[in-house]
Design an enzyme around this catalytic site. Structure first.
Site, PDB file in Angstrom:
ATOM      1  N   CYS A 108      29.940   6.448   9.532  1.00  0.00           N
ATOM      2  CA  CYS A 108      30.849   5.324   9.815  1.00  0.00           C
ATOM      3  C   CYS A 108      30.783   4.860  11.265  1.00  0.00           C
ATOM      4  O   CYS A 108      31.350   3.821  11.610  1.00  0.00           O
ATOM      5  CB  CYS A 108      32.275   5.690   9.434  1.00  0.00           C
ATOM      6  SG  CYS A 108      32.417   6.190   7.713  1.00  0.00           S
ATOM      7  N   HIS A 232      37.312   1.810  13.570  1.00  0.00           N
ATOM      8  CA  HIS A 232      36.794   2.053  12.220  1.00  0.00           C
ATOM      9  C   HIS A 232      37.972   2.003  11.247  1.00  0.00           C
ATOM     10  O   HIS A 232      39.030   2.573  11.492  1.00  0.00           O
ATOM     11  CB  HIS A 232      36.109   3.417  12.183  1.00  0.00           C
ATOM     12  CG  HIS A 232      35.712   3.834  10.807  1.00  0.00           C
ATOM     13  ND1 HIS A 232      35.119   2.962   9.917  1.00  0.00           N
ATOM     14  CD2 HIS A 232      35.851   5.019  10.152  1.00  0.00           C
ATOM     15  CE1 HIS A 232      34.902   3.594   8.782  1.00  0.00           C
ATOM     16  NE2 HIS A 232      35.338   4.837   8.888  1.00  0.00           N
ATOM     17  N   ASN A 262      37.729   1.657   3.217  1.00  0.00           N
ATOM     18  CA  ASN A 262      36.784   2.158   4.222  1.00  0.00           C
ATOM     19  C   ASN A 262      35.365   1.775   3.781  1.00  0.00           C
ATOM     20  O   ASN A 262      34.888   2.258   2.758  1.00  0.00           O
ATOM     21  CB  ASN A 262      36.951   3.677   4.324  1.00  0.00           C
ATOM     22  CG  ASN A 262      35.983   4.309   5.308  1.00  0.00           C
ATOM     23  OD1 ASN A 262      35.028   3.685   5.763  1.00  0.00           O
ATOM     24  ND2 ASN A 262      36.238   5.566   5.629  1.00  0.00           N
TER      25      ASN A 262
HETATM   26  N1  COA Z   1      47.250  10.098  -4.977  1.00  0.00           N
HETATM   27  C1  COA Z   1      48.334  10.866  -5.066  1.00  0.00           C
HETATM   28  N2  COA Z   1      48.450  12.077  -4.501  1.00  0.00           N
HETATM   29  C2  COA Z   1      47.382  12.520  -3.818  1.00  0.00           C
HETATM   30  C3  COA Z   1      46.194  11.775  -3.703  1.00  0.00           C
HETATM   31  C4  COA Z   1      46.151  10.519  -4.317  1.00  0.00           C
HETATM   32  N3  COA Z   1      45.063   9.702  -4.262  1.00  0.00           N
HETATM   33  N4  COA Z   1      45.310  12.478  -2.965  1.00  0.00           N
HETATM   34  C5  COA Z   1      45.920  13.611  -2.620  1.00  0.00           C
HETATM   35  N5  COA Z   1      47.168  13.658  -3.140  1.00  0.00           N
HETATM   36  C6  COA Z   1      48.181  14.701  -2.998  1.00  0.00           C
HETATM   37  C7  COA Z   1      47.607  16.017  -2.575  1.00  0.00           C
HETATM   38  O1  COA Z   1      47.134  16.749  -3.676  1.00  0.00           O
HETATM   39  C8  COA Z   1      48.787  16.674  -1.901  1.00  0.00           C
HETATM   40  O2  COA Z   1      49.627  17.221  -2.888  1.00  0.00           O
HETATM   41  P1  COA Z   1      50.405  18.604  -2.621  1.00  0.00           P
HETATM   42  O3  COA Z   1      51.327  18.332  -1.472  1.00  0.00           O
HETATM   43  O4  COA Z   1      51.088  18.836  -3.915  1.00  0.00           O
HETATM   44  O5  COA Z   1      49.331  19.597  -2.296  1.00  0.00           O
HETATM   45  C9  COA Z   1      49.543  15.507  -1.264  1.00  0.00           C
HETATM   46  O6  COA Z   1      49.085  14.331  -1.962  1.00  0.00           O
HETATM   47  C10 COA Z   1      49.285  15.361   0.206  1.00  0.00           C
HETATM   48  O7  COA Z   1      47.893  15.476   0.430  1.00  0.00           O
HETATM   49  P2  COA Z   1      47.248  15.429   1.864  1.00  0.00           P
HETATM   50  O8  COA Z   1      45.773  15.641   1.734  1.00  0.00           O
HETATM   51  O9  COA Z   1      48.014  16.289   2.808  1.00  0.00           O
HETATM   52  O10 COA Z   1      47.565  13.909   2.247  1.00  0.00           O
HETATM   53  P3  COA Z   1      47.304  13.201   3.612  1.00  0.00           P
HETATM   54  O11 COA Z   1      48.569  12.657   4.122  1.00  0.00           O
HETATM   55  O12 COA Z   1      46.464  14.022   4.544  1.00  0.00           O
HETATM   56  O13 COA Z   1      46.435  11.953   3.149  1.00  0.00           O
HETATM   57  C11 COA Z   1      44.137  11.241   3.146  1.00  0.00           C
HETATM   58  C12 COA Z   1      45.180  12.169   2.526  1.00  0.00           C
HETATM   59  C13 COA Z   1      42.798  11.535   2.502  1.00  0.00           C
HETATM   60  C14 COA Z   1      44.559   9.798   2.880  1.00  0.00           C
HETATM   61  C15 COA Z   1      44.082  11.496   4.668  1.00  0.00           C
HETATM   62  O14 COA Z   1      43.981  12.872   4.915  1.00  0.00           O
HETATM   63  C16 COA Z   1      42.942  10.802   5.326  1.00  0.00           C
HETATM   64  O15 COA Z   1      42.865   9.599   5.361  1.00  0.00           O
HETATM   65  N6  COA Z   1      42.030  11.576   5.943  1.00  0.00           N
HETATM   66  C17 COA Z   1      40.894  11.014   6.630  1.00  0.00           C
HETATM   67  C18 COA Z   1      39.874  10.550   5.635  1.00  0.00           C
HETATM   68  C19 COA Z   1      38.848   9.659   6.254  1.00  0.00           C
HETATM   69  O16 COA Z   1      39.117   8.932   7.165  1.00  0.00           O
HETATM   70  N7  COA Z   1      37.633   9.711   5.719  1.00  0.00           N
HETATM   71  C20 COA Z   1      36.552   8.898   6.128  1.00  0.00           C
HETATM   72  C21 COA Z   1      36.039   9.283   7.443  1.00  0.00           C
HETATM   73  S1  COA Z   1      34.866   8.153   8.001  1.00  0.00           S
END
Ligand code: COA
Length: 316
Positions: A108, A232, A262
């Site tokens: 990215c 980004h 993204n």
């Molecule tokens: N819908 C609903 N619930 C979801 C879900 C979805 N699409 N994806 C995950 N969950 C759940 C998880 O299972 C977790 O449940 P639990 O509390 O029962 O274990 C809960 O939601 C929280 O998950 P978590 O991973 O802590 O959420 P988060 O606030 O970290 O958000 C992302 C998840 C992926 C959106 C976030 O971590 C993120 O954006 N990370 C960076 C990713 C990125 O930028 N990638 C590209 C890089 S170039």
């Protein structure tokens, strides 16, 4: 010698996939996706080459540059349509470009890497370089995996650059990689993206902020003098946290992720082109691009905005 931006363009597939569409097949909800990422919909479809061609053609046409006079095209992509030849070969042919072309994969951060490469090419003798970021992440996304399927989309963006005597518009840059974190975001050949979202999030904020600060320090610019931050487009909360730490107001950022998701290498040019077309930039404004991605790579570039010369006539 430095770079001058002559034109820009972007491309998005026609098909819109909303969060409501995703919640029909995944255990997720529009509320969760919007709250955790800021994404409301994404565009899906086309090939990487098709998106690169559309964005590149728009940038060439806007700048009124003869495609045959382009010396090099740098195509940033993590999702080429074929392993061999490079995706850039197809794009080069369809656009009728002169000179050479190559693909660049820095995930990215790819578009910022490509821009810095282009600046080096212009400093060492190239007259015109076309820089493109294009992706079809939908092809490497597991649509049954809610951890990733809600985040990614397809798109393309491009800048047409020319050599300019003097400092040029690129005032500073920073590229980096921490390969000890290469396993937190990866995709095997023929496979789907696997990601430790929380770990990526934590590291992303840190590297965005550090890289942006190094770039500003190199150019001796204060963060309060940045008119537009073009981050980004991965997650609105990552952007908000970075803005907070950099002391840049959120309203001074270019955001398209709510409608694109993204799009990896395409995300920074899509956001930049959106801001330019919305008339958000004035002569002399400082624009800071900053990205991060798998690897983990990061890259920042500081530009001084200059309006391109009016209809120059197709130049040979
Ligand atoms: N819908 C609903 N619930 C979801 C879900 C979805 N699409 N994806 C995950 N969950 C759940 C998880 O299972 C977790 O449940 P639990 O509390 O029962 O274990 C809960 O939601 C929280 O998950 P978590 O991973 O802590 O959420 P988060 O606030 O970290 O958000 C992302 C998840 C992926 C959106 C976030 O971590 C993120 O954006 N990370 C960076 C990713 C990125 O930028 N990638 C590209 C890089 S170039």
């Amino acid at each position: 010698m430095g770079l001058r931006i002559l034109g820009w363009g972007s491309a998005l597939p026609e098909k819109v996939v909303t969060n409501h569409d995703l919640q029909k097949t995944l255990d997720t909800s529009d509320e969760w996706i919007v709250e955790r990422s800021g994404i409301r919909e994404r565009r899906i479809g086309d090939s990487t080459a098709a998106l690169a061609i559309e964005a590149g053609r728009a940038a060439l046409s806007k700048s009124n540059v003869d495609p045959a006079s382009v010396d090099v095209m740098v195509l940033a992509t993590t999702t080429p349509d074929q392993a061999v030849p490079a995706c850039s070969a197809h794009v080069h042919h369809e656009l009728g470009l002169g000179g050479g072309a190559f693909d660049l994969n820095a995930a990215c951060s790819g578009f910022v890497y490509a821009l810095v490469m282009a600046n080096g090419l212009l400093e060492t003798g190239a007259n015109r370089v076309l820089v493109v970021g294009a992706e079809t992440l939908s092809r490497i996304t597991d649509w049954d995996d809610r951890n990733t399927a809600v985040l990614f989309g397809d798109g393309g963006g491009a800048l047409m650059l020319e050599r300019e005597a003097g400092e040029g518009q690129l005032l500073g840059w920073d590229l980096g990689l921490d390969a000890s974190a290469r396993e937190i975001l990866q995709c095997d050949l023929g496979g789907f993206v696997q990601m430790d979202g929380r770990e990526v999030f934590k590291r992303a904020v840190r590297v965005l902020v550090d890289s942006a600060k190094r770039t500003l320090a190199q150019a001796k610019v204060r963060s309060e003098d940045v008119k537009l931050l073009v981050p980004h487009q991965a997650n609105i909360r990552i952007i908000q946290a970075a803005c907070d730490r950099l002391g840049i107001p959120e309203e001074n950022t270019a955001i398209v992720l709510h409608k694109t998701g993204n799009t990896s290498s395409a995300s920074i040019p899509l956001a930049l082109v959106d801001a330019i077309d919305a008339g958000r930039l004035e002569e002399g404004d400082l624009v800071l691009m900053t990205g991060f991605g798998a690897g983990m790579t990061w890259g920042s570039a500081l530009l001084r905005w200059q309006s391109p010369p009016e209809a120059q006539g197709a130049s040979a």
